[in-house]
Scaffold this active site. Structure first.
Site, PDB file in Angstrom:
ATOM      1  CG  ASP A 122      -0.200   0.010   2.550  1.00 48.33           C
ATOM      2  OD1 ASP A 122       1.047  -0.023   2.552  1.00 48.33           O
ATOM      3  OD2 ASP A 122      -0.867   0.033   3.603  1.00 48.33           O
ATOM      4  CG  HIS A 123       3.481   2.511   2.961  1.00 50.27           C
ATOM      5  ND1 HIS A 123       2.357   1.954   3.523  1.00 50.27           N
ATOM      6  CD2 HIS A 123       3.997   3.356   3.898  1.00 50.27           C
ATOM      7  CE1 HIS A 123       2.205   2.439   4.749  1.00 50.27           C
ATOM      8  NE2 HIS A 123       3.171   3.291   4.990  1.00 50.27           N
ATOM      9  CG  ASP A 187       1.796   1.828   9.273  1.00 49.38           C
ATOM     10  OD1 ASP A 187       2.349   2.190   8.214  1.00 49.38           O
ATOM     11  OD2 ASP A 187       0.970   2.542   9.883  1.00 49.38           O
ATOM     12  NE  ARG A 469       2.068  10.223  12.261  1.00 52.03           N
ATOM     13  CZ  ARG A 469       2.383   8.947  12.470  1.00 52.03           C
ATOM     14  NH1 ARG A 469       3.094   8.303  11.564  1.00 52.03           N
ATOM     15  NH2 ARG A 469       1.992   8.320  13.561  1.00 52.03           N
ATOM     16  CB  SER A 664       6.209   6.668  10.526  1.00 50.60           C
ATOM     17  OG  SER A 664       5.302   7.475   9.804  1.00 50.60           O
ATOM     18  NE  ARG A 666       8.898   6.683   8.189  1.00 50.37           N
ATOM     19  CZ  ARG A 666       8.423   7.793   7.631  1.00 50.37           C
ATOM     20  NH1 ARG A 666       9.219   8.783   7.330  1.00 50.37           N
ATOM     21  NH2 ARG A 666       7.141   7.915   7.355  1.00 50.37           N
TER      22      ARG A 666
END
Length: 778
Positions: A122-123, A187, A469, A664, A666
């Site tokens: 999806d990213h 995520d 965000r 995030s 990440r």
């Protein structure tokens, strides 16, 4: 059945084996995994053990978290203090983070995941021309990455959702979340699943590898913040306004170390997908996760999404899926939904809350642009059938008066199922008719995947979104874009009016006939009257035996790179470290490891490290991506300076401010500094996920014992961390600051390492430690 070497030492459990305890009625977790069953009886058994030990009523959060303890009889339990060893039910990964997670899993040497796991593409889909064209383009550009993820999934037993399937969190809500589940996802918005009564927690890829490897997962025992809801939502007020209000109360770090647990009579006035919206954006207040108690709205959603059998089983175990009467929260916030007004938060931070009625005047006073250039609805936060229906209800009224959106307007469906259903039921066409562009079922502009053409970089402008965000440059990489977050229906109304000065509750629009009219509050079904249209089949089942599957990573690839283990700690103190950068103010993971165009390098550690801290503001000169090289005295980009220090064999540190690493999940924001020679990150405070990610990669995240000591360190100083030979839980470390004039001073630094996390540091990373244990036992 394969049991890896070292199973007893590591605490690893067997692979893809149904729970030992027999179910009263075997019900699959998901129809995609017919042989993986919900184990409420084990949950019940663990809860009873813990309740007897603690001798008090339990919150819902405690029931589900403690119900997943590896050893409920012996686990030390103290909110906010002890580390829990947990056994999550499943793992979910989005494609940007799955690359590094799967590369780490491959490096572990294990043959197959121990729990049901999925990858969601999806990213990597950039919003440009519209859904179909953008999806075709993404498949072409990202073919190498998609092929890697698909083949890695097939080899290691991971389900693969192809590009176009939809956003990870919407797919989890539709297919995988259920009351009482413990799910971890790579995520930060994984808490979305709390809308179905699950404990769903965002983590870094290394944490996911632990769970996929069958190792007990560690989490500091969360505090529990209760949000009591009374009254009933009505009019223009929506579930989004609940979390926008809470964000304004708690701020971006007010939920750190806690689970937000919603309860009270007002809960029943919120749809299941509305509850998911509230839980999703709980990530913006730093919460470990958020959750709602099981109720009739969840049961209705489960039934509509083909999971009536799960709802029936949840009914049987309902006492464990709601809080105990008399349970105690660490903090309680009360919100009367009947009095809640529509809110809009921003710009530049999701906790700057304003009633919609006030935002126009506030914007004019602050000098924020009031004309709205783009309105964007959808995202993992607000892309449900109900969201699209309420937005369409607003658009339909405008069309009836001959109006279209004055602002550009985009729509992002949350999943292929949502896309297909809103097409069938006419919502998509209404939104197109009012001027909207339907984008691909993907994250898109919400995460910076937006090829925006209507402005130039540096041009001051305003956008309104239904996203979660809105940090500086988050959506379009333009630091002058003022992004505001609100509900989809308010976005739609403001896009029609074209200005922040419009309040749909009180203000009038002028129709094409010159007559004034007022928009009525939208009303829409929370679920389709017909069954959901599943749309195209986009799921790839993992084969029963993937051992013969080949996973290809080219040594010359610019997008994928196999991992080399980080070096071990040499047993010495960290002496005379240079300061790469002393960061001024907010430093999110977007600042540390930018997204947008950098997403294409998420599987290549060396390439993506070229974005290290390029968004952070250097306190020495007030600039981004400009730091002094202490060896040459020249100013240059942060990554280049770090690489120079690494080449010269010099260790370095970063000094940060409050809530460093918010945003995030990440883990690249932790991998990159480690890869380029960083050793220590010293801040006033850390965001939870980032602090854990740093520990996992063998870095030292430390905090000032006295926050005022932040002012004692200057970018030209050298730092030494002493006492590492006696590194122990709860024991502060000393930092010697050496100033250029030869003077020194000593400050104290705190840490939150436990014994196993100290072993991660000593081994060089958590993955190194796992492999050491496997080698010892074999």
């Amino acid at each position: 059945m394969f049991v890896p070497h070292g199973a007893s030492l590591l605490g690893i459990r067997c692979y893809h084996v149904a729970p030992v305890l027999c179910q009263r009625a075997k019900v699959a977790m998901s129809h995609f995994e017919p042989n993986e069953y919900i184990n409420y009886e084990k949950l019940e058994k663990n809860i009873n053990i813990v309740r007897k030990r603690l001798d008090r009523p339990l919150t819902l959060s405690e029931k589900i978290v403690y119900g997943h303890l590896d050893d409920p009889a012996k686990q030390e339990i103290e909110r906010g203090k002890t580390y829990l060893r947990l056994r999550p039910d499943r793992v979910a990964m989005q494609d940007a983070t799955a690359q590094m997670a799967m590369l780490q899993f491959i490096s572990s040497g294990l043959p197959k995941v121990a729990v049901p796991s999925t990858i969601h593409c999806d990213h990597l889909i950039e919003a440009q021309s519209g859904g179909e064209k953008d999806l075709r383009r993404a498949k072409d550009i990202n073919q190498e990455v998609y092929n890697f993820l698909a083949t890695a999934g097939a080899k290691y037993g991971v389900g693969f959702w192809k590009p176009g399937s939809g956003i990870i969190h919407q797919i989890i809500l539709e297919n995988y979340s259920y009351p009482g589940v413990m799910l971890i996802g790579t995520d930060s918005h994984t808490p979305n699943g709390g809308g179905l009564g699950g404990i769903c927690i965002g983590v870094g890829g290394a944490d996911a590898v632990d769970v996929m490897a069958g190792i007990p997962w560690e989490l500091k025992c969360p505090k529990v913040i209760g949000v009591k809801l009374t009254g009933k939502l009505s009019g223009w007020s929506s579930p989004k306004d609940v979390i926008l209000k809470v964000a304004g109360i708690l701020t971006v770090k007010g939920g750190t170390g806690a689970i937000i647990e919603y309860h009270g009579p007002g809960v029943d006035s919120i749809s299941c997908t509305g509850m998911a919206t509230i839980c999703n954006m709980g990530a913006e207040i730093g919460a470990t996760t958020s959750i709602f108690p099981y109720n009739a709205r969840m049961k209705k959603y489960l039934g509509k999404t083909g999971r009536a059998d799960i709802a029936a089983l949840a009914d049987e175990f309902q006492q464990h899926l709601v809080p105990d009467s008399g349970c105690q929260y660490d903090q309680v916030i009360e919100i009367n939904l009947s009095e809640l007004k529509p809110h809009i938060n921003g710009p530049f931070t999701p906790d700057l809350a304003h009633p919609v009625s006030d935002i126009g005047a506030v914007a004019e006073k602050e000098g924020w642009p009031v004309d709205i250039r783009v309105g964007l609805i959808g995202s993992c936060t607000n892309s449900s059938y109900e969201d699209m229906g309420r937005s369409a209800a607003v658009a339909k009224q405008a069309l009836a008066h001959g109006l279209k959106c004055k602002s550009k307007f985009t729509i992002t469906p949350g999943s292929e199922q949502i896309r297909a259903t809103i097409e069938r039921d006419g919502y998509a066409q209404i939104l197109r008719d009012v001027g909207g562009l339907v984008l691909a079922n993907a994250c898109g502009p919400c995460i910076g995947q937006w090829d925006r053409k209507d402005i130039k970089k540096g041009e001051k402008n305003t956008i309104v979104t239904s996203y979660n965000r809105n940090f500086t440059g988050r959506n379009d990489a333009n630091p002058e874009t003022h992004a505001f977050v609100t509900s989809p229906e308010i976005v739609t109304a403001l896009s029609i009016a074209g200005t922040l000065k419009f309040n749909p509750e009180t203000d009038y629009l002028t129709g094409a006939d010159g007559k004034k009219f007022k928009l009525e509050a939208p009303d829409a079904d929370e679920l389709p009257k017909l069954e959901f249209d599943p749309g195209q089949d986009t799921y790839q089942y993992p084969p029963k035996d993937g051992s013969g599957q080949h996973v290809d990573v080219s040594p010359t690839s610019q997008r994928l790179q196999l991992l080399e283990p980080f070096d071990k700690w040499d047993g010495k103190d960290l002496e005379d470290m240079l300061i790469l950068i002393k960061v001024k103010g907010k430093c999110t993971t977007d600042h540390i490891s930018a997204a947008g165009p950098w997403l294409k390098f998420r599987g290549h550690l060396d390439n993506i490290s070229n974005n290290l801290l390029i968004g952070a503001i250097n306190i020495e000169n007030g600039k981004a991506n400009s730091v002094r090289n202490a060896l040459t005295q020249e100013f240059g980009p942060v990554p280049d300076t770090a690489r120079y220090y690494k080449k010269m064999g010099v260790k370095w540190a970063v000094i940060g401010d409050e809530n460093y690493g918010e945003g995030s999940s990440r883990e690249h924001a932790a991998l990159e500094p480690r890869h380029l020679g960083g050793r220590v990150i010293i801040t006033k405070s850390f965001a939870r996920i980032h602090e854990t990610n740093l520990k996992k990669q063998g870095l030292l995240p430390l905090t000032f014992a006295d926050p005022a000591d932040y002012n004692k360190i200057h970018p030209v100083d050298k730092l030494s961390i002493v006492g590492l030979a006696d590194f122990a839980p709860g024991k502060p470390l000393k930092c010697i600051i050496k100033h250029p004039n030869g003077s020194q001073e000593t400050i104290m630094l705190n840490h939150t390492f436990n014994e196993s996390q100290i072993e991660w540091f000593q081994a060089g990373s958590a993955l190194n430690r796992m492999k050491e244990l496997q080698q010892k036992s074999s």
